[in-house]
Write an enzyme that holds these catalytic residues in place. Structure first.
Site, PDB file in Angstrom:
ATOM      1  N   THR A 112     108.596  24.768   1.584  1.00 50.28           N
ATOM      2  CA  THR A 112     108.277  25.241   0.245  1.00 50.28           C
ATOM      3  C   THR A 112     107.431  24.244  -0.527  1.00 50.28           C
ATOM      4  OG1 THR A 112     109.321  25.685  -1.908  1.00 50.28           O
ATOM      5  CG2 THR A 112     110.542  24.288  -0.416  1.00 50.28           C
ATOM      6  N   ASP A 113     106.702  24.746  -1.531  1.00 45.85           N
ATOM      7  CA  ASP A 113     105.930  23.842  -2.400  1.00 45.85           C
ATOM      8  C   ASP A 113     106.839  23.016  -3.321  1.00 45.85           C
ATOM      9  OD1 ASP A 113     106.741  25.870  -4.145  1.00 45.85           O
ATOM     10  OD2 ASP A 113     104.712  26.391  -4.827  1.00 45.85           O
ATOM     11  N   GLU A 114     108.126  23.428  -3.440  1.00 49.20           N
ATOM     12  CA  GLU A 114     109.018  22.726  -4.373  1.00 49.20           C
ATOM     13  C   GLU A 114     109.284  21.291  -3.953  1.00 49.20           C
ATOM     14  OE1 GLU A 114     112.408  24.707  -5.907  1.00 49.20           O
ATOM     15  OE2 GLU A 114     111.444  26.666  -5.897  1.00 49.20           O
ATOM     16  N   TYR A 147     118.274  22.067  -3.928  1.00 49.31           N
ATOM     17  CA  TYR A 147     117.572  22.906  -2.945  1.00 49.31           C
ATOM     18  C   TYR A 147     116.327  22.197  -2.418  1.00 49.31           C
ATOM     19  CZ  TYR A 147     114.093  26.287  -1.329  1.00 49.31           C
ATOM     20  OH  TYR A 147     113.107  26.916  -0.611  1.00 49.31           O
ATOM     21  N   SER A 155     116.980  19.248  -0.268  1.00 55.74           N
ATOM     22  CA  SER A 155     117.441  19.569   1.096  1.00 55.74           C
ATOM     23  C   SER A 155     116.271  20.047   1.955  1.00 55.74           C
ATOM     24  CB  SER A 155     118.563  20.611   1.063  1.00 55.74           C
ATOM     25  OG  SER A 155     118.075  21.873   0.634  1.00 55.74           O
ATOM     26  N   LYS A 156     115.336  20.770   1.364  1.00 54.23           N
ATOM     27  CA  LYS A 156     114.150  21.204   2.129  1.00 54.23           C
ATOM     28  C   LYS A 156     113.275  19.986   2.465  1.00 54.23           C
ATOM     29  CE  LYS A 156     112.974  24.851   3.073  1.00 54.23           C
ATOM     30  NZ  LYS A 156     113.277  25.700   4.275  1.00 54.23           N
TER      31      LYS A 156
HETATM   32  P1  NAD Z   1     116.693  34.159   1.954  1.00 51.16           P
HETATM   33  O1  NAD Z   1     117.768  33.415   1.228  1.00 51.16           O
HETATM   34  O2  NAD Z   1     116.304  35.520   1.515  1.00 51.16           O
HETATM   35  O3  NAD Z   1     117.102  34.291   3.510  1.00 51.16           O
HETATM   36  C1  NAD Z   1     117.677  33.237   4.229  1.00 51.16           C
HETATM   37  C2  NAD Z   1     118.218  33.819   5.544  1.00 51.16           C
HETATM   38  O4  NAD Z   1     118.761  32.732   6.310  1.00 51.16           O
HETATM   39  C3  NAD Z   1     119.349  34.824   5.350  1.00 51.16           C
HETATM   40  O5  NAD Z   1     119.159  35.933   6.196  1.00 51.16           O
HETATM   41  C4  NAD Z   1     120.602  34.054   5.753  1.00 51.16           C
HETATM   42  O6  NAD Z   1     121.620  34.881   6.281  1.00 51.16           O
HETATM   43  C5  NAD Z   1     120.046  33.111   6.806  1.00 51.16           C
HETATM   44  N1  NAD Z   1     120.847  31.896   6.972  1.00 51.16           N
HETATM   45  C6  NAD Z   1     121.330  31.094   5.985  1.00 51.16           C
HETATM   46  N2  NAD Z   1     122.018  30.071   6.537  1.00 51.16           N
HETATM   47  C7  NAD Z   1     121.928  30.212   7.886  1.00 51.16           C
HETATM   48  C8  NAD Z   1     122.409  29.462   8.988  1.00 51.16           C
HETATM   49  N3  NAD Z   1     123.131  28.352   8.812  1.00 51.16           N
HETATM   50  N4  NAD Z   1     122.128  29.894  10.232  1.00 51.16           N
HETATM   51  C9  NAD Z   1     121.418  31.042  10.431  1.00 51.16           C
HETATM   52  N5  NAD Z   1     120.945  31.798   9.426  1.00 51.16           N
HETATM   53  C10 NAD Z   1     121.189  31.382   8.165  1.00 51.16           C
HETATM   54  O7  NAD Z   1     115.461  33.181   1.980  1.00 51.16           O
HETATM   55  P2  NAD Z   1     113.889  33.500   1.897  1.00 51.16           P
HETATM   56  O8  NAD Z   1     113.490  33.616   0.495  1.00 51.16           O
HETATM   57  O9  NAD Z   1     113.589  34.577   2.853  1.00 51.16           O
HETATM   58  O10 NAD Z   1     113.309  32.125   2.459  1.00 51.16           O
HETATM   59  C11 NAD Z   1     113.134  31.922   3.859  1.00 51.16           C
HETATM   60  C12 NAD Z   1     112.610  30.510   4.087  1.00 51.16           C
HETATM   61  O11 NAD Z   1     111.359  30.365   3.420  1.00 51.16           O
HETATM   62  C13 NAD Z   1     113.511  29.414   3.541  1.00 51.16           C
HETATM   63  O12 NAD Z   1     113.478  28.340   4.440  1.00 51.16           O
HETATM   64  C14 NAD Z   1     112.861  29.030   2.220  1.00 51.16           C
HETATM   65  O13 NAD Z   1     113.131  27.688   1.910  1.00 51.16           O
HETATM   66  C15 NAD Z   1     111.400  29.247   2.531  1.00 51.16           C
HETATM   67  N6  NAD Z   1     110.534  29.605   1.382  1.00 51.16           N
HETATM   68  C16 NAD Z   1     110.884  30.607   0.544  1.00 51.16           C
HETATM   69  C17 NAD Z   1     110.021  30.969  -0.491  1.00 51.16           C
HETATM   70  C18 NAD Z   1     110.335  32.107  -1.453  1.00 51.16           C
HETATM   71  O14 NAD Z   1     109.608  32.294  -2.418  1.00 51.16           O
HETATM   72  N7  NAD Z   1     111.381  32.883  -1.217  1.00 51.16           N
HETATM   73  C19 NAD Z   1     108.811  30.277  -0.659  1.00 51.16           C
HETATM   74  C20 NAD Z   1     108.500  29.238   0.223  1.00 51.16           C
HETATM   75  C21 NAD Z   1     109.369  28.923   1.252  1.00 51.16           C
HETATM   76  O1  DAU Z   2     108.123  27.808  -4.883  1.00 54.88           O
HETATM   77  C1  DAU Z   2     108.753  28.328  -3.753  1.00 54.88           C
HETATM   78  C2  DAU Z   2     110.188  28.619  -4.095  1.00 54.88           C
HETATM   79  O2  DAU Z   2     110.188  29.782  -4.905  1.00 54.88           O
HETATM   80  C3  DAU Z   2     111.080  28.811  -2.865  1.00 54.88           C
HETATM   81  O3  DAU Z   2     111.152  27.619  -2.149  1.00 54.88           O
HETATM   82  C4  DAU Z   2     112.492  29.244  -3.277  1.00 54.88           C
HETATM   83  O4  DAU Z   2     113.260  29.542  -2.139  1.00 54.88           O
HETATM   84  C5  DAU Z   2     112.371  30.484  -4.151  1.00 54.88           C
HETATM   85  O5  DAU Z   2     113.658  30.838  -4.619  1.00 54.88           O
HETATM   86  C6  DAU Z   2     111.452  30.222  -5.340  1.00 54.88           C
HETATM   87  O6  DAU Z   2     112.030  29.256  -6.245  1.00 54.88           O
HETATM   88  P1  DAU Z   2     111.930  29.438  -7.840  1.00 54.88           P
HETATM   89  O7  DAU Z   2     113.016  28.671  -8.454  1.00 54.88           O
HETATM   90  O8  DAU Z   2     110.553  29.189  -8.309  1.00 54.88           O
HETATM   91  O9  DAU Z   2     112.195  31.044  -7.901  1.00 54.88           O
HETATM   92  P2  DAU Z   2     113.092  31.943  -8.878  1.00 54.88           P
HETATM   93  O10 DAU Z   2     112.752  33.360  -8.586  1.00 54.88           O
HETATM   94  O11 DAU Z   2     114.520  31.546  -8.849  1.00 54.88           O
HETATM   95  O12 DAU Z   2     112.515  31.584 -10.311  1.00 54.88           O
HETATM   96  C7  DAU Z   2     111.141  31.739 -10.615  1.00 54.88           C
HETATM   97  C8  DAU Z   2     110.929  31.238 -12.020  1.00 54.88           C
HETATM   98  O13 DAU Z   2     111.587  32.140 -12.924  1.00 54.88           O
HETATM   99  C9  DAU Z   2     111.537  29.872 -12.297  1.00 54.88           C
HETATM  100  O14 DAU Z   2     110.698  29.162 -13.182  1.00 54.88           O
HETATM  101  C10 DAU Z   2     112.865  30.183 -12.967  1.00 54.88           C
HETATM  102  C11 DAU Z   2     112.585  31.461 -13.716  1.00 54.88           C
HETATM  103  N1  DAU Z   2     113.746  32.385 -13.858  1.00 54.88           N
HETATM  104  C12 DAU Z   2     114.444  32.727 -12.730  1.00 54.88           C
HETATM  105  C13 DAU Z   2     115.526  33.588 -12.812  1.00 54.88           C
HETATM  106  C14 DAU Z   2     116.318  33.952 -11.586  1.00 54.88           C
HETATM  107  C15 DAU Z   2     114.071  32.917 -15.087  1.00 54.88           C
HETATM  108  O15 DAU Z   2     113.409  32.631 -16.110  1.00 54.88           O
HETATM  109  N2  DAU Z   2     115.142  33.764 -15.171  1.00 54.88           N
HETATM  110  C16 DAU Z   2     115.900  34.093 -14.093  1.00 54.88           C
HETATM  111  O16 DAU Z   2     116.892  34.856 -14.240  1.00 54.88           O
END
Ligand code: NAD
Ligand code: DAU
Length: 359
Positions: free
Chosen positions: A136-138, A162, A165-166
């Site tokens: 992730t970019d975070e 989070y 840990s990433k």
């Molecule tokens: P998500 O939370 O929707 O899905 C995570 C999946 O991993 C789930 O299906 C869960 O059951 C599985 N899982 C969790 N712990 C596990 C374990 N110990 N063993 C096997 N499976 C396990 O997450 P997401 O949003 O789909 O993100 C997927 C990946 O992409 C993550 O690594 C996240 O850090 C990364 N990522 C997410 C975003 C975003 O915007 N959502 C952006 C950049 C990177």
């Molecule tokens: O940047 C990549 C990341 O994007 C991934 O690594 C993470 O897994 C993914 O969850 C996401 O993280 P964010 O914290 O940016 O996403 P989230 O949807 O939780 O929040 C987006 C923005 O909106 C953030 O600035 C917090 C704000 N927010 C979020 C929620 C859930 C609100 O204002 N209200 C809310 O209820």
């Protein structure tokens, strides 16, 4: 010739299930999908593949060394694609332990088993193998309003449990390449949105709260900025990195769509005004500013020029086209929404939003 299998972890989550569907529609290799099915994993996302022999689902933990070893030796994949993670920042604030367990220890165990598997491979099987780690970019921390977007050489500065840990996982992946020669690829992507996203995240939470006439909880002043990428564009980018990325390299993936949170929420409201109008009431009247997320990163933005230049990837959706598709998808898939918004989800809403206080 039947192509060799790939092992995908976390393929029942949001991005993982989009990736599995994207892959099965475009590639020949079968997929073994290892997922623990936490609250975020949902096999319903993959119901279209129920009778497809190219998708083998295994319920299990990436930290279960014996299981991972058995899967690697039985299926002899040509790649491991690691999505499995705890992914929600707010949950990591309320309870960081699971994040260390899966994102750090789990990734470590997966790397160890992959290394042992690779050592026993020979010739082309060995040289073609790849370990693609999805990050992730975070991990790069928070940008000021005038800072240049994150590049692959931006320093790591994670600010939440989070992202820490990433970051730890990314460092392990890097070390396994440098020390043991594991052919790793790491991608650091910006915020994804699209079908099958669990409604704890901003976009689906706002769509569903609005449809239920519930307050739209914007943290702080709503001026935090994220760089939004439609999930299927991310999946295409990952297939490209897997096919053509250079071992040991990192690729930043982003949509070039920086938006303030409040503007994202207003856009969703106007789309709902158009697609699901309510007489004499605009959805934006539900917007409520609530107490900020502790340690809330102000701005993320990705410089995706490397993957564009070296691997010729660019996104196909802009934010306006992608968010319209997304809102429409949720409207069309209320049965899916219903199936995942029961007990655990209600408990989360209680933990994160009830008694939180205003901004
Ligand atoms: P998500 O939370 O929707 O899905 C995570 C999946 O991993 C789930 O299906 C869960 O059951 C599985 N899982 C969790 N712990 C596990 C374990 N110990 N063993 C096997 N499976 C396990 O997450 P997401 O949003 O789909 O993100 C997927 C990946 O992409 C993550 O690594 C996240 O850090 C990364 N990522 C997410 C975003 C975003 O915007 N959502 C952006 C950049 C990177
Ligand atoms: O940047 C990549 C990341 O994007 C991934 O690594 C993470 O897994 C993914 O969850 C996401 O993280 P964010 O914290 O940016 O996403 P989230 O949807 O939780 O929040 C987006 C923005 O909106 C953030 O600035 C917090 C704000 N927010 C979020 C929620 C859930 C609100 O204002 N209200 C809310 O209820």
């Amino acid at each position: 010739m039947i192509e060799k299998t790939i092992l995908v972890t976390g393929g029942a989550g949001f991005i993982g299930s989009n990736f599995v569907l994207n892959w099965i529609g475009r590639e020949d290799s079968p997929i073994v999908n290892l997922d623990k099915l936490t609250y975020a994993g949902n096999l319903g996302n993959l119901s279209d593949l129920k009778n497809d022999p190219r998708h083998i689902f295994v319920k299990g933990d990436i930290g279960d060394r014996a299981l991972v070893r058995e899967l690697l030796n039985r299926h002899r994949p040509r790649a491991v694609v690691n999505f499995a993670a705890e992914s929600h920042v707010d949950r990591s604030i309320h309870g960081p332990e699971d994040f260390i367990q899966t994102n750090v220890n789990g990734t470590f165990h997966l790397l160890q088993e992959t290394r042992a598997y690779l050592e026993a491979l020979e010739g082309n099987e060995k040289s073609a193998f790849r370990f693609l780690h999805i990050s992730t970019d975070e991990v790069y921390g928070s940008l000021g309003p005038d800072d240049a977007p994150f590049t692959e050489s931006s320093p790591y500065a994670p600010n939440s449990p989070y992202s820490a840990s990433k970051a730890a996982a990314d460092h392990l992946v890097r070390a396994f390449h440098h020390t043991y020669g594991l052919p790793t690829l790491t991608s650091n992507c910006s915020n994804n949105y699209g079908p099958y996203q669990f409604p704890e995240k901003l976009v689906p939470l706002m769509i569903l709260n609005a449809l239920n006439r519930k307050p739209l909880p914007v943290y702080g002043d709503g001026l935090n900025v994220r760089d939004w990428l439609y999930v299927q564009d991310h999946c295409d980018a990952l297939r490209t990195v897997l096919a053509s990325g250079y071992p040991g390299e990192v690729y930043n993936i982003g949509g070039g769509n920086e938006r303030k949170n409040i503007d994202v929420v207003r856009t969703i409201c106007s789309l709902l005004d158009e697609l699901r109008p309510v007489p004499r009431q605009e959805y934006a009247s539900l917007i409520t500013f609530i107490k900020d997320r502790p340690g809330h990163d102000r701005r993320y933005a990705i410089d995706a020029r490397k993957i564009g230049r070296e691997l010729r990837w660019k996104p196909t959706e802009n934010f306006e086209t992608g968010i319209r598709k997304t809102v429409q998808w949720y409207l069309d898939n209320m049965a899916w929404v219903k199936s995942i918004t029961s007990g655990e989800y209600q408990q989360w809403l209680e933990t994160n939003y009830v008694n939180r206080g205003t901004a």
